[in-house]
Design an enzyme around this catalytic site. Structure first.
Site, mmCIF file in Angstrom:
data_model
loop_
_atom_site.group_PDB
_atom_site.id
_atom_site.type_symbol
_atom_site.label_atom_id
_atom_site.label_comp_id
_atom_site.label_asym_id
_atom_site.label_seq_id
_atom_site.Cartn_x
_atom_site.Cartn_y
_atom_site.Cartn_z
ATOM 1 C CB CYS A 43 -0.932 -0.022 1.211
ATOM 2 S SG CYS A 43 -1.815 1.517 1.446
ATOM 3 C CB CYS A 48 -3.236 2.630 -1.697
ATOM 4 S SG CYS A 48 -3.383 0.959 -1.059
ATOM 5 C CE LYS A 51 -4.683 3.774 -6.594
ATOM 6 N NZ LYS A 51 -5.632 2.740 -6.150
ATOM 7 C CE1 TYR A 180 -6.976 -1.142 -6.907
ATOM 8 C CE2 TYR A 180 -7.908 -3.343 -6.888
ATOM 9 C CZ TYR A 180 -7.046 -2.410 -6.364
ATOM 10 O OH TYR A 180 -6.245 -2.741 -5.297
ATOM 11 C CD GLU A 184 -7.052 2.509 -9.219
ATOM 12 O OE1 GLU A 184 -7.926 2.782 -8.402
ATOM 13 O OE2 GLU A 184 -6.005 1.915 -8.896
ATOM 14 N NE ARG A 201 -9.324 -13.511 -18.388
ATOM 15 C CZ ARG A 201 -8.917 -14.410 -17.549
ATOM 16 N NH1 ARG A 201 -8.227 -15.422 -17.979
ATOM 17 N NH2 ARG A 201 -9.177 -14.308 -16.279
ATOM 18 C CB ALA A 344 -12.697 4.517 -4.586
ATOM 19 C CG HIS A 439 -28.689 23.698 -4.549
ATOM 20 N ND1 HIS A 439 -28.705 22.868 -5.652
ATOM 21 C CD2 HIS A 439 -28.834 24.964 -4.997
ATOM 22 C CE1 HIS A 439 -28.858 23.615 -6.738
ATOM 23 N NE2 HIS A 439 -28.934 24.891 -6.368
ATOM 24 C CD GLU A 444 -28.179 19.602 -5.306
ATOM 25 O OE1 GLU A 444 -29.235 19.957 -4.761
ATOM 26 O OE2 GLU A 444 -27.392 20.389 -5.886
HETATM 27 C C1 FAD Z 1 -0.920 -0.812 -7.655
HETATM 28 C C2 FAD Z 1 -1.790 -1.111 -6.453
HETATM 29 C C3 FAD Z 1 -2.748 -0.205 -6.073
HETATM 30 C C4 FAD Z 1 -3.553 -0.460 -4.977
HETATM 31 N N1 FAD Z 1 -4.504 0.457 -4.636
HETATM 32 C C5 FAD Z 1 -5.288 0.241 -3.567
HETATM 33 C C6 FAD Z 1 -6.244 1.203 -3.166
HETATM 34 O O1 FAD Z 1 -6.407 2.248 -3.804
HETATM 35 N N2 FAD Z 1 -6.987 0.954 -2.073
HETATM 36 C C7 FAD Z 1 -6.831 -0.206 -1.340
HETATM 37 O O2 FAD Z 1 -7.519 -0.381 -0.332
HETATM 38 N N3 FAD Z 1 -5.941 -1.154 -1.704
HETATM 39 C C8 FAD Z 1 -5.165 -0.959 -2.793
HETATM 40 N N4 FAD Z 1 -4.230 -1.893 -3.149
HETATM 41 C C9 FAD Z 1 -4.163 -3.160 -2.381
HETATM 42 C C10 FAD Z 1 -3.382 -2.989 -1.082
HETATM 43 O O3 FAD Z 1 -2.107 -2.460 -1.352
HETATM 44 C C11 FAD Z 1 -3.267 -4.348 -0.386
HETATM 45 O O4 FAD Z 1 -4.553 -4.898 -0.243
HETATM 46 C C12 FAD Z 1 -2.624 -4.222 0.987
HETATM 47 O O5 FAD Z 1 -1.340 -3.658 0.894
HETATM 48 C C13 FAD Z 1 -2.551 -5.607 1.649
HETATM 49 O O6 FAD Z 1 -1.858 -5.521 2.862
HETATM 50 P P1 FAD Z 1 -1.105 -6.800 3.435
HETATM 51 O O7 FAD Z 1 -0.632 -6.436 4.790
HETATM 52 O O8 FAD Z 1 -1.934 -8.011 3.293
HETATM 53 O O9 FAD Z 1 0.128 -7.034 2.458
HETATM 54 P P2 FAD Z 1 1.248 -6.052 1.935
HETATM 55 O O10 FAD Z 1 0.935 -4.634 2.164
HETATM 56 O O11 FAD Z 1 1.523 -6.495 0.541
HETATM 57 O O12 FAD Z 1 2.492 -6.387 2.860
HETATM 58 C C14 FAD Z 1 3.143 -7.616 2.823
HETATM 59 C C15 FAD Z 1 4.601 -7.383 3.137
HETATM 60 O O13 FAD Z 1 5.224 -8.623 3.428
HETATM 61 C C16 FAD Z 1 6.536 -8.595 2.902
HETATM 62 N N5 FAD Z 1 6.956 -9.992 2.775
HETATM 63 C C17 FAD Z 1 6.477 -10.933 1.924
HETATM 64 N N6 FAD Z 1 7.044 -12.126 2.178
HETATM 65 C C18 FAD Z 1 7.901 -11.936 3.209
HETATM 66 C C19 FAD Z 1 8.762 -12.798 3.948
HETATM 67 N N7 FAD Z 1 8.843 -14.098 3.682
HETATM 68 N N8 FAD Z 1 9.505 -12.272 4.945
HETATM 69 C C20 FAD Z 1 9.428 -10.945 5.233
HETATM 70 N N9 FAD Z 1 8.628 -10.090 4.577
HETATM 71 C C21 FAD Z 1 7.862 -10.586 3.590
HETATM 72 C C22 FAD Z 1 6.400 -7.834 1.607
HETATM 73 O O14 FAD Z 1 7.638 -7.278 1.201
HETATM 74 C C23 FAD Z 1 5.381 -6.775 1.975
HETATM 75 O O15 FAD Z 1 6.001 -5.584 2.399
HETATM 76 C C24 FAD Z 1 -3.394 -1.669 -4.238
HETATM 77 C C25 FAD Z 1 -2.421 -2.591 -4.619
HETATM 78 C C26 FAD Z 1 -1.622 -2.321 -5.717
HETATM 79 C C27 FAD Z 1 -0.588 -3.326 -6.128
#
Ligand code: FAD
Length: 463
Positions: A43, A48, A51, A180, A184, A201, A344, A439, A444
């Site tokens: 994120c 997020c 982006k 999305y 985006e 597809r 969103a 308004h 609205e």
């Molecule tokens: C381009 C993009 C845009 C997005 N936009 C939005 C948005 O607008 N709104 C929204 O709500 N969500 C958005 N998301 C989704 C959102 O980023 C994820 O849902 C969210 O980050 C999930 O959190 P998480 O804690 O599950 O995993 P992550 O945030 O992915 O964190 C996992 C972490 O674990 C680390 N990791 C993995 N394996 C290991 C390991 N073995 N040892 C140590 N570290 C490890 C990774 O490096 C990473 O930092 C977007 C995602 C992307 C790719």
């Protein structure tokens, strides 16, 4: 003496892992947390946040054009991609520091390493080449872009990860995907002046969204100049002698571009995580299988966020972390609530949505009243833009409950956050009608939709 090195060890320092680790440490638990790339996770580092910063940047081209309608003379606007990326990187580094600092201040021990399971209570910290033990383990390793390894020439393609670090803005790009992230980025690149094609597809972009949103966004994007190819896929990608890429499609087209971006979904990060050594089960997509309380097949190992492939959104990962803490450390089992999650799409125009689509509501309710308004947002009147805004409410005819609310247009995401409260609370159409309008606003329209546009009976529109 404690039997384990830590009460809790968190693998993954993203949205879910950082929240769980920080609050557990604040509760006095001995917490260790490992992150293999950068604290803040997808994120903050490559999702997020960066982006949204790119979305802001890309919106200025239209803003400059529109300014003329309001009497402004704007000199020839020029855009510098390296400046945008440098500013974005500075902001991301600041946020990363906040995430890591929060863990440190709470008393969690942070590790900059990949961590894998070595046993049911053992975690190997690869960079330190040592094993630590924990009473409870939380896996929050997130996901990564699907590389589409079966596509010849996939190695020439970028994913969203690389899109944030391109040295140069491409002149032309083709993006594969209809979700999305693909949509985006197509809008971002187009807004920055890149000749942009989206190839997908399916029949229509944004599969899980309401059909009116999908069709209207598709139309609006094409009007702006984004080329959209549906029901078409890549056959192969070839690198040309001049360094550009030829993307060959199933429709016998050859698209010559500077970058090909794949946005074809995300795979859970479970490969070589040692799950088999601990006995943690995975599902068909490689996701960690959890019960209603985010508990894996091993009772003291939990998993939250994208790695469980439930709803891949930051607020959902954070909510799952909070439920985990309640369940494990406050003696108050709470299962995450995935129902009616507002969301969103930061496309241009934007989408904000909560609750059921017309199609899904049609399967669940015998009769629906659909209220819909399509209008020209006031702001675009002077510049003479053709943009249309849409608001739609889906109402269960029997109870008058609003079961879905969908918005396309400026600030739709902001509106959906507040609509989310109303829909989650189970408010009826009459509650919306009793609410005084503000308004002049676009929002609205949501409280002045007096007559249904059509009815849906047994899933079919009936006039
Ligand atoms: C381009 C993009 C845009 C997005 N936009 C939005 C948005 O607008 N709104 C929204 O709500 N969500 C958005 N998301 C989704 C959102 O980023 C994820 O849902 C969210 O980050 C999930 O959190 P998480 O804690 O599950 O995993 P992550 O945030 O992915 O964190 C996992 C972490 O674990 C680390 N990791 C993995 N394996 C290991 C390991 N073995 N040892 C140590 N570290 C490890 C990774 O490096 C990473 O930092 C977007 C995602 C992307 C790719």
């Amino acid at each position: 003496m404690a039997a384990y090195d830590y009460d809790l060890f968190v693998i993954g320092g993203g949205s879910g892992g950082v929240r769980a680790g920080r609050l557990a440490a604040q509760m006095g638990k001995r917490v260790g947390i490992a992150e293999e790339y950068r604290y803040g996770g997808t994120c903050v580092i490559r999702g997020c946040v960066p982006k949204k910063l790119l979305v802001y940047a890309s919106q200025f081209s239209e803003t400059f054009e529109d300014a003329a309608g309001y009497g402004w003379t704007v000199p020839d606007a020029r855009f510098d991609w390296p400046t945008l990326i440098a500013n974005k990187d500075r902001e991301i580094a600041r946020l990363e520091g906040i995430y890591r600092g929060g863990l440190d201040r709470a008393g969690a021990e942070t590790f900059a390493t990949r961590a894998v399971l070595e046993g049911a209570h053992e975690i190997r910290l690869l960079a330190e080449d040592r094993v630590v033990t924990a009473e409870t383990i939380l896996i929050a390793t997130g996901g990564r872009p699907n590389p589409h390894a079966a596509l010849p020439g996939h190695e020439f393609c970028i994913s969203s990860n690389e899109a944030f670090h391109l040295e140069q803005l491409p002149r032309a790009i083709v993006i594969a995907g209809g979700g999305y992230i693909a949509v985006e980025f197509a809008n971002i690149f187009h807004g920055l002046g890149v000749e942009t094609t989206l190839i997908y597809r399916g029949r229509e972009i944004l599969g899980r969204f309401d059909i009116d949103l999908r069709q209207m966004l598709h139309e609006a994007m094409e009007k702006k100049g984004i080329r959209i190819l549906c029901q078409e896929i890549f056959q192969r990608i070839e690198k040309r002698a001049d360094g550009r890429l030829d993307a060959h499609t199933s429709g016998d087209k050859v698209l010559t571009v500077d970058q090909v971006m794949l946005a074809l979904g995300r795979n859970p990060n479970t490969e070589q995580l040692g799950l088999d050594k601990a006995g943690v089960e995975t599902g068909k997509a490689g996701e960690i299988v959890v019960d209603a309380w985010s508990r894996t097949s091993v009772p003291h190992i939990y998993a939250i966020g994208d790695v469980t492939n439930r709803l891949q959104l930051t607020p959902v990962a954070i909510h799952e972390a909070m439920c985990f803490l309640e369940t494990v450390y406050r003696g108050n089992p709470v299962s995450p609530d995935h129902d009616c999650v507002a969301t969103a799409v930061f496309s241009q125009p934007e989408i904000g949505t909560v609750g059921l689509t017309e199609e899904d509501a049609g399967k669940r309710y015998d009769e629906l009243d659909i209220y819909r308004a399509v209008f020209r947002p006031m702001r675009t009147a002077f510049p003479g833009r053709e943009d249309r805004m849409m608001m739609k409410l889906i109402v269960d005819s029997a109870t008058r409950k609003v079961v879905g609310a969908h918005v396309l247009g400026p600030d739709a995401g902001e509106m959906a956050q507040l609509l989310g409260v109303a829909v989650k609370a189970g408010l009826t159409k009459d509650d919306f009608d009793r609410t005084m309008a503000i308004h002049p606003t676009a929002a609205e329209e949501m409280v002045t939709l007096y007559e249904p546009t059509c009815r849906v009976k047994d899933g079919e529109r009936v006039g």
